[in-house]
Design an enzyme around this catalytic site. Sequence first.
Site, PDB file in Angstrom:
ATOM      1  N   LYS A  22      26.108  16.834  72.734  1.00 16.40           N
ATOM      2  CA  LYS A  22      26.008  17.929  73.745  1.00 16.40           C
ATOM      3  C   LYS A  22      26.694  17.690  74.840  1.00 16.40           C
ATOM      4  O   LYS A  22      27.072  16.633  75.203  1.00 16.40           O
ATOM      5  CB  LYS A  22      24.471  17.903  73.888  1.00 16.40           C
ATOM      6  CG  LYS A  22      23.897  19.141  75.003  1.00 16.40           C
ATOM      7  CD  LYS A  22      22.156  18.760  75.197  1.00 16.40           C
ATOM      8  CE  LYS A  22      21.866  19.955  75.997  1.00 16.40           C
ATOM      9  NZ  LYS A  22      20.295  19.847  76.127  1.00 16.40           N
ATOM     10  N   SER A  63      14.301  20.848  74.964  1.00 18.10           N
ATOM     11  CA  SER A  63      15.583  21.093  74.563  1.00 18.10           C
ATOM     12  C   SER A  63      16.057  20.446  73.222  1.00 18.10           C
ATOM     13  O   SER A  63      17.227  20.990  72.750  1.00 18.10           O
ATOM     14  CB  SER A  63      16.499  21.050  75.714  1.00 18.10           C
ATOM     15  OG  SER A  63      16.035  21.802  76.695  1.00 18.10           O
ATOM     16  N   SER A 123      17.906  23.832  75.265  1.00 18.99           N
ATOM     17  CA  SER A 123      19.274  23.862  75.721  1.00 18.99           C
ATOM     18  C   SER A 123      20.341  23.207  74.741  1.00 18.99           C
ATOM     19  O   SER A 123      21.508  23.518  75.063  1.00 18.99           O
ATOM     20  CB  SER A 123      19.473  23.342  77.036  1.00 18.99           C
ATOM     21  OG  SER A 123      19.119  21.929  77.114  1.00 18.99           O
TER      22      SER A 123
END
Lengths: 444, 65
Positions: free
Chosen positions: A72, A169, A145
Amino acid sequence: VSHPQDLSLRRQALAVAAGELDPGELLAATLARIDERDGELNSVVARFPEESERMLAAAPPGPLHGVPVAVKDMFQLPWRGPRDGSPREALPPGESAVFRLLRDAGAVVVGVTQMHFWGGGATGHISAYGPVGNPWNVEHVGGGSSGGSAAAVGARLVAGAVGTDGGGSVRIPAGFCGITGLKTTNGSVPTSGYTHGYSSMGAIGPMCRDAADARLLGSVLLGRELLPSEAGGLTVGLVRDPFWTDLDPEAEAASRAALDAAGWPTVDLTIDAAEHALVATVLRLTLEGLPNVTDEELAEADPLMRALVKYERLLPAELLMRADRVRALLRRSVVRAFESCDVLAWPTIPAPAPRIDNPTITLPSGPVPADAATVRQTGIGNLTGLPGVSVPVGTHSSGLPLALQLTAHWGREELLLDAAEHIERATDRIHVDAVPPIAAPSAA
Amino acid sequence: MDTFERYVRAGLELQGAEVDDVDLAIMRAADAVYGPGFEALQSADLSHVWSEPDLDPGHPPKPLA
């Protein structure tokens, strides 16, 4: 299997170790697949073939030797500073702890994955780099996210990716995209070089197609081997209010069917102050991050994020103090809950992934913004610090995945993965082995 | 101008920040979603609850003394 990224993470690792798969060819095939397949999906924000090739050339022996993974956009890499879904670097280039763990395990970082702007949402439809699609239907959100990590794994661009979870997330996008996502116990994976390392809510975790792959990548991140055991004799705690209420009927039925298939006895429980967990999560999560937002960053932020920051700056301080008291109640209450059960269970997502152009979920009570509807199911894990796993358990009539969340006592990631594998076996692996349209052979 | 708008405009003016109609519309939508929960939290009787001064979310809470 015609493409190495159709293999599981563990199969890739075994094949490379056995000399059956050339890691250079695996890397080249992975980069080519990202190029071919990620267009509409938009899950990978950056790739860097030369750096990946250098990483492979220097890769030491290890459990992920020569295996591509994605991370990420919240972790420092020596050649790239993380952007946090925003237009600018949140940290300079460097060696994050996650990078070092992956490097020392022999892994090859092959790309950086998309995420919701500043990590501030559960949909992934707002980012400086455009919305993240869902591999089951690119017109729907991949989630947030860590939506890019989930979508990339779901679409078979990579077999393993690293996500982070400050309010759900890892678990929410895993649920939306039909993959397995493990939120580790808060603080159990080192956070240096992680853009939200300041947060008391955040945790880092593996995102993979199934629990065995999550065990492999999770062992690397946690720095200890997550050994498998049988999970046939667990007792499951059900907290009906609020976590089994106001759900899409198919989402509820899929989770119930998975638990029925697992054959575990269940016990009904209550958790003190659970009704306040959503707003306590929102308060802690957002207010912890506010001091990081400079006026300059705010000025160039997405209009929605900018307005939300202004809204958060007006929240009374007493609310945060009250949220911390709720947090204490929740943490003490889950200790009591685990005296009568091994894991807690409820749907990860109350409904399937919403559309990108209308990220609203329709529940029996009416339409609800996806952020609020999903974080209601996951925020308690961040407030308490407990580990949780999202397990694929069905497909909605819309064609989108559904998921069950299991939560265990602090430090019991092994138990969660044992339980997830038990569900996989009990459901004949039909959900973890389901292939989304974007990854179907005709789409390759 | 309703109470919410007066609160937002006055609060942000005190912070030296500007607010436009788009900001206001988004903030109003956020408040419609989270405002009731904030009000419930504000009115909850938490007077008997202590937060954890030595919070370590990676471990269980220490027993109350």
